[in-house]
Structure formats: C-alpha cells, structure tokens
Design a protein around this motif. Structure first.
Motif, PDB file in Angstrom:
ATOM      1  N   TYR A  28       0.835  -1.201   0.000  1.00 61.91           N
ATOM      2  CA  TYR A  28       0.000   0.000   0.000  1.00 61.91           C
ATOM      3  C   TYR A  28       0.872   1.254   0.000  1.00 61.91           C
ATOM      4  CZ  TYR A  28      -3.265   3.544   1.692  1.00 61.91           C
ATOM      5  OH  TYR A  28      -3.993   4.688   1.849  1.00 61.91           O
ATOM      6  N   ARG A  32       1.289   4.099  -2.801  1.00 62.75           N
ATOM      7  CA  ARG A  32       0.924   5.456  -2.381  1.00 62.75           C
ATOM      8  C   ARG A  32       1.993   6.480  -2.731  1.00 62.75           C
ATOM      9  NH1 ARG A  32      -2.157   8.294   1.357  1.00 62.75           N
ATOM     10  NH2 ARG A  32      -1.059   9.611   2.850  1.00 62.75           N
ATOM     11  N   HIS A  33       3.262   6.094  -2.609  1.00 59.83           N
ATOM     12  CA  HIS A  33       4.380   7.026  -2.799  1.00 59.83           C
ATOM     13  C   HIS A  33       5.194   6.649  -4.039  1.00 59.83           C
ATOM     14  CE1 HIS A  33       3.798   8.970   1.081  1.00 59.83           C
ATOM     15  NE2 HIS A  33       3.594   7.766   1.588  1.00 59.83           N
ATOM     16  N   GLN A 129      -6.073   0.699   6.412  1.00 63.36           N
ATOM     17  CA  GLN A 129      -5.578   1.474   5.279  1.00 63.36           C
ATOM     18  C   GLN A 129      -6.376   2.749   5.060  1.00 63.36           C
ATOM     19  OE1 GLN A 129      -5.125  -0.901   1.790  1.00 63.36           O
ATOM     20  NE2 GLN A 129      -3.581  -2.197   2.706  1.00 63.36           N
TER      21      GLN A 129
END
Length: 167
Positions: A28, A32-33, A129
């Motif tokens: 995740y 995300r990054h 999350q």
C-alpha cells in the motif's frame, strides 16, 4: 555496489506478527508514494528517473542466532535500475522477539520522508488502510518547484550573497 547511502531502521514488533498483513501495508505504501516505485537509469550519460506503475514486493524472512546478527546479510547494495529501492525483513529471534528491518537507498528517501513513512506505517499497523488521507502531491512536484525558473533565480541570488559573504 556500496551500502554507504542506505537508510536502515529496526522496528521492534510486539506479539505475534502477521507477515501477510505487513506485506500488504508495504505494498500500500509503495503504491501510495511514487518514490518507492522509482528506479534510475543512465540514458546518454544522464541519470533518468522512471516511476513504475506496479511492483512486486515480498518481506524477507531472516533467521538469526541472536539479536546481534540481525542485520548481517540483510543490508546489501541496491541495483538502482531495479525498483523498489527498499527492502523489508522480518526477524524472529530465539527469545521470541520480532523485529522488522527496513533498508532503503537514500536516493528515494531523506530524514523527513523517513519520519513520514514511519508515521504512516504505524498508523496502518495499528489501524486500517483507510486511516491515511489521499496525497495531493508527490516528491516529483516538489522537485519540479525546485527546478522552475523562479526558484533558480532565487538560488542564484542566494549563491551570489554567500559567495560575497564568504569571499
């Protein structure tokens, strides 16, 4: 071929550890990054950044004889052309203690980013999350701001000032 630019963390974990859940949290965060999905390549003798859409990620299970040998073999050079430039390992010592080892190359992470990652990881590990707000900006946005004409002019003025002061 060096580990000089590595940023390594050892995070003690309590109780039993769910390796699959840890992997899902890392996946995740990697999604995300963009910096975690970045690799670097030389094209015409210039470094070029590539952001991958998706990556495979697995937590390494590390065997140790004692806590002193936790890091041995885990920290090894990264191939900058192969994302992610981050790895995680899970250690269960003979004493029954669990440790999460995280090793990243400094090219994708600095101290401020490390604090952000640690904070996000702990929120997800302790919750779900959905606990993280959507990101409006990525590191490339900051980088672009640094390279825009206005910023270059400001940096040039600062350079001239310090050259005069330090002359």
């Amino acid at each position: 071929n060096s580990t000089v630019y590595h940023m390594t963390n050892i995070i003690p974990l309590k109780d039993e550890v769910d390796k699959e859940r840890l992997e899902q949290i890392f996946k995740y965060l990697i999604q995300r990054h963009e910096s975690f999905r970045t690799s670097f390549h030389m094209i015409n003798q210039e470094p070029v950044q590539r952001i991958h859409e998706e990556l495979e990620f697995k937590i390494e299970i590390l065997g140790v004889r004692d806590q002193g040998s936790m890091i041995g073999g885990f920290i090894r050079p990264f191939d900058l052309s192969q994302a992610p430039l981050l790895r995680a390992g899970l250690v269960n010592t003979r004493e029954g203690n669990y440790f999460l080892l995280v090793d990243m190359h400094h090219i994708i992470m600095d101290a401020v980013s490390m604090d952000l990652l640690r904070s996000e990881f702990l929120k997800l590990y302790g919750g779900g999350q959905g606990a993280l707000p959507a990101l409006n900006l990525q590191y490339k946005d900051y980088s672009e701001w640094q390279h825009c004409e206005k910023a270059r002019g400001a940096l040039k003025a600062q350079e001239e000032y310090w050259l005069k002061i330090l002359a």
